[in-house]
Design an enzyme around this catalytic site. Structure first.
Site: not given
Ligand code: GLU
Length: 506
Positions: A261-262
């Site tokens: 998700k980063r």
């Protein structure tokens, strides 16, 4: 066929989760089966409020609505695991009675000491067939002591007694035969100290009771499958065990490692279907929806992350995906998350949509800016713009001038083309247009061309000025079509406003 999508509400649903839902949905629809949503929320420590609603909204946006699930009805409920605790507990106890599981009384501190001792010897600690005899459980302790501990209400977990020296063979629909050796497996906790089941127990009990026939899920669950097979055996359910298909990982855009998700924040790209606002700024993300994606394009893109039909065809509607989907064609190798490809799918889908449908999608964007065009105007706008946009948001970003005054003129070009006599020349051109009996694109074009010829001008000196005067830019739909849509009075107003501005450029 009964298939389930079983997310845990631990935060926003990652785009990989949507792919899992999609593949389950496609197979269910293709085979006339049932698509089930089950919320796996037994881990209270990881529960995030709003996550379940997010999952359902994401499925709704994509058009992957379940036939059964929380709030969707169905005869196999409840579909939220936190509401099924008593069921899991019953099976955990049954396993203990049958000698397939056991009570473990070791405290967290005791297990920590075991871990540290093992580590100081350069080993890692596992609660398994080798260590369980030296630990405090109902297999190692005398029966009287076990009874005393239970009677005293001493806290315990229930662990699976993994058999020794067994080969566990799984026929994975994607990977073929996968073999595990039971001696490498730990005695997984099935029921925690708080009476809640772990994922493993709840998942198997539910897949069995909900009569799931096929489990399609991410590759990260493959190692757990060995324990799952043992659980099916221990419960006497191996005959009706579902078939497994483990989907390949989704890789970062550069192909190096798993998409996280980063990566979304780092690269400025969406990796979630919808925007999500977490507690902290680094737990807040912009979704595909808010980025300007059509959900159908997102599904088409996701379908190809790990699968392809084996033909040249790339553009698929959901209906076409349902027909073409084939588990055997799912790949084993990780699939690269290529955002440019996602945009390409979006561009293609938008371009092929009917103007009226696009207008409905674009209307909220335009209204959010404070404008309420007529349907006819909006449809004509969409028709002119649809081959010139990639994202839905581009309709506004690249075409705002259809609704309001030009914000900025392309000054560089005007400075080159605009001369002290230009205002007079263009004034004359406008007069010619004003007299047209019908202000249509062909009539406007003819009038402009005749004017250019008569005045011995060059197209390149007239059309860019006309276009920049109307829109501010040299890019955009056909200038005569736009003029016809605006109507003469608006064209005149825009050009006069532009001339005033052009006279000040130097
Ligand atoms: N709750 C698990 C998840 O979050 C389900 C895995 C499975 O499908 O078995 O992905």
């Amino acid at each position: 066929m009964r298939l389930r999508f079983a997310p845990s509400p631990t935060g926003a649903l990652h785009i990989g989760g949507v792919r899992t839902a999609l593949y389950n949905y496609l197979l269910a629809r293709q085979q006339g089966g049932t698509f089930i949503l089950r919320i796996e929320d037994t881990d209270q420590t990881r529960y995030v409020p709003g996550a379940e609603e997010y999952i359902i909204e994401a499925l709704r946006w994509c058009g992957l609505l379940p036939d059964e699930g929380p709030g969707f009805g169905g005869d196999y409920g409840p579909y939220r695991q936190s509401e099924r605790q008593a069921i899991y507990e019953r099976y955990a106890r049954e396993l203990v009675e049958r000698g397939q599981a056991y009570y473990a009384f070791d405290t967290a501190e005791e297990l920590d000491i075991q871990r540290q001792t093992a580590e100081s010897n350069g080993q890692s600690f596992k609660y398994d067939f080798q260590t369980r005899g030296q630990l405090r459980n109902s297999l190692s302790l005398p029966a009287t002591e076990v009874k005393a501990l239970l009677d005293r209400g001493e806290p315990y977990t229930i662990r699976l007694r993994v058999p020794q020296d067994e080969l566990i063979r799984i026929q994975d629909l994607v990977r073929g035969e996968v073999v595990f050796q039971s001696n490498e497996l730990d005695d997984k906790i099935l029921l925690k100290g708080d009476g809640m089941p772990t994922y493993h127990l709840a998942n198997i009990v539910d897949d069995h009771l909900m009569e799931i026939t096929h489990v399609i899920r991410g590759e990260e669950w493959l190692p757990s499958t060995a324990h799952h097979v043992l659980l099916y055996r221990a419960l006497g359910w191996e005959d009706t065990m579902p078939q497994f298909a483990h989907l390949p990982l989704i890789l970062k855009p550069n192909g190096q490692g798993k998409l996280s998700k980063r990566d979304g924040t780092r690269l400025g790209i969406p990796v979630f279907p919808l925007s999500w606002k977490g507690e902290t700024p680094d737990d807040s993300f912009v979704g595909f929806r808010e980025f300007g994606f059509d959900p159908r394009a997102v599904l088409n893109f996701l379908a190809f992350l790990g699968w392809n039909p084996g033909t040249e065809q790339e553009l698929f509607s959901l209906e076409e995906l349902i027909k073409a989907f084939n588990v055997e064609k799912i790949g084993k190798a990780g699939a690269r998350f290529d955002f440019d490809k996602a945009k390409w799918f979006n561009q293609q889908h938008l371009m092929h949509l009917p103007d009226a449908e696009l207008a409905q999608m674009v209307r909220p964007l335009v209204e959010a800016k404070g404008f309420s065009p007529t349907d006819a105007f909006l449809q004509a706008f969409c028709g002119m713009m649809k081959e010139r946009v990639v994202l839905l948001t581009d309709f506004w970003d690249n075409g705002y001038y259809f609704f309001t005054d030009v914000q900025e003129y392309d000054q560089k070009i005007i400075v080159k083309k605009w001369t002290p006599t230009s205002a007079d020349v263009f004034g004359e051109l406008l007069t010619g247009l004003k007299e047209l009996p019908a202000f249509t694109a062909p009539a406007i074009q003819e009038s402009v061309e005749t004017f250019i010829a008569r005045k011995e001008l060059k197209f390149g000196d007239v059309l860019p000025i006309l276009r920049i005067g109307l829109t501010g830019t040299t890019k955009g739909p056909g200038v005569f079509e736009m003029m016809a849509l605006f109507g003469y009075p608006e064209v005149q107003r825009r050009m006069e406003r532009a001339f005033a501005a052009f006279n000040t450029f130097s």
